[in-house]
Design a protein around this motif. Structure first.
Motif, PDB file in Angstrom:
ATOM      1  N   LYS A  61      12.251  -4.219  13.451  1.00 54.38           N
ATOM      2  CA  LYS A  61      12.511  -2.843  13.017  1.00 54.38           C
ATOM      3  C   LYS A  61      12.823  -2.727  11.531  1.00 54.38           C
ATOM      4  O   LYS A  61      12.390  -1.793  10.877  1.00 54.38           O
ATOM      5  N   LYS A  62      13.582  -3.634  10.993  1.00 55.68           N
ATOM      6  CA  LYS A  62      13.963  -3.557   9.578  1.00 55.68           C
ATOM      7  C   LYS A  62      12.818  -4.130   8.738  1.00 55.68           C
ATOM      8  O   LYS A  62      12.528  -5.329   8.789  1.00 55.68           O
ATOM      9  N   GLU A  63      12.167  -3.266   7.950  1.00 53.24           N
ATOM     10  CA  GLU A  63      10.959  -3.677   7.222  1.00 53.24           C
ATOM     11  C   GLU A  63      11.191  -4.800   6.221  1.00 53.24           C
ATOM     12  O   GLU A  63      10.335  -5.653   6.044  1.00 53.24           O
ATOM     13  N   ILE A  64      12.332  -4.826   5.553  1.00 56.11           N
ATOM     14  CA  ILE A  64      12.585  -5.881   4.564  1.00 56.11           C
ATOM     15  C   ILE A  64      12.637  -7.253   5.250  1.00 56.11           C
ATOM     16  O   ILE A  64      12.167  -8.244   4.702  1.00 56.11           O
ATOM     17  N   ILE A  65      13.152  -7.302   6.461  1.00 55.81           N
ATOM     18  CA  ILE A  65      13.184  -8.565   7.213  1.00 55.81           C
ATOM     19  C   ILE A  65      11.772  -8.939   7.654  1.00 55.81           C
ATOM     20  O   ILE A  65      11.379 -10.107   7.580  1.00 55.81           O
ATOM     21  N   LEU A  66      10.997  -7.949   8.055  1.00 54.48           N
ATOM     22  CA  LEU A  66       9.608  -8.196   8.438  1.00 54.48           C
ATOM     23  C   LEU A  66       8.802  -8.720   7.241  1.00 54.48           C
ATOM     24  O   LEU A  66       8.003  -9.647   7.376  1.00 54.48           O
TER      25      LEU A  66
END
Length: 179
Positions: free
Chosen positions: A101-106
């Motif tokens: 869900k968290k784009e920066i982690i993706l």
């Protein structure tokens, strides 16, 4: 299947050219490893447009880098051309199909996977040179002993790659991409 528009095609060409310039003129050779940001444009294409355009942009980059290599085209050129393909393709596959869900982690996961794949593919290319080319620059000891520092350096670059990729992805998406 979505057609590629002219803007996407031009942006892929510009990013391939930028990647080549970063590799040829902005990288820093530090002996056992090279500090380079050539993967950034490929990551951005893979993350914004997906694996198909990421792969295509990586192929164009890899082929041109090999055609302009100081070693010329050799039997292992195809192996060396695979690392840029992984930057664009792997990042696109991870970003498109992994559900975080968290784009920066993706993005960080995409960068990590692409970076490690590129390092592994370059290591395979080194072994290819060792096995297939007489008078190879690489030795088995050199490849194996330098691998840990190459992996660590690729892991250290994950932070700036992730931050820069996120900033550029947001900027490009906001300015040029219609949702």
């Amino acid at each position: 299947m979505k057609k590629i528009n002219v803007f996407e095609l031009v942006l892929c060409g510009v990013m391939a050219a930028l990647s080549i310039v970063l590799e040829k003129f902005v990288s820093l050779d530090l002996g056992p490893f090279k500090l380079t940001f050539y993967g950034l444009p490929l990551l951005i294409i893979g993350i914004i447009y997906g694996p198909k355009l990421g792969l295509i942009t990586g192929i164009v980059t890899g082929v041109i880098l090999q055609l302009t290599s100081k070693y010329g085209v050799t039997i292992t050129s195809i192996l060396w051309a695979l690392a840029p393909v992984s930057w664009g393709g792997i990042s696109g596959i991870i970003f498109k199909y992994v559900k975080i869900k968290k784009e920066i982690i993706l993005i960080a996961v995409s960068v990590t996977c692409a970076s490690l794949c590129a390092t592994i593919l370059n290591t395979i290319a080194m072994f290819g040179d060792l096995l297939l080319i007489n008078d190879s620059y690489y030795t088995e000891t050199m490849i194996i002993s330098n691998l840990p520092i190459r992996i660590v350096s690729s892991l250290i670059l994950i932070i700036p790659y992730t931050v820069i990729t996120e900033i550029l992805r947001k900027s490009l998406t906001k300015i040029y991409i219609k949702k």
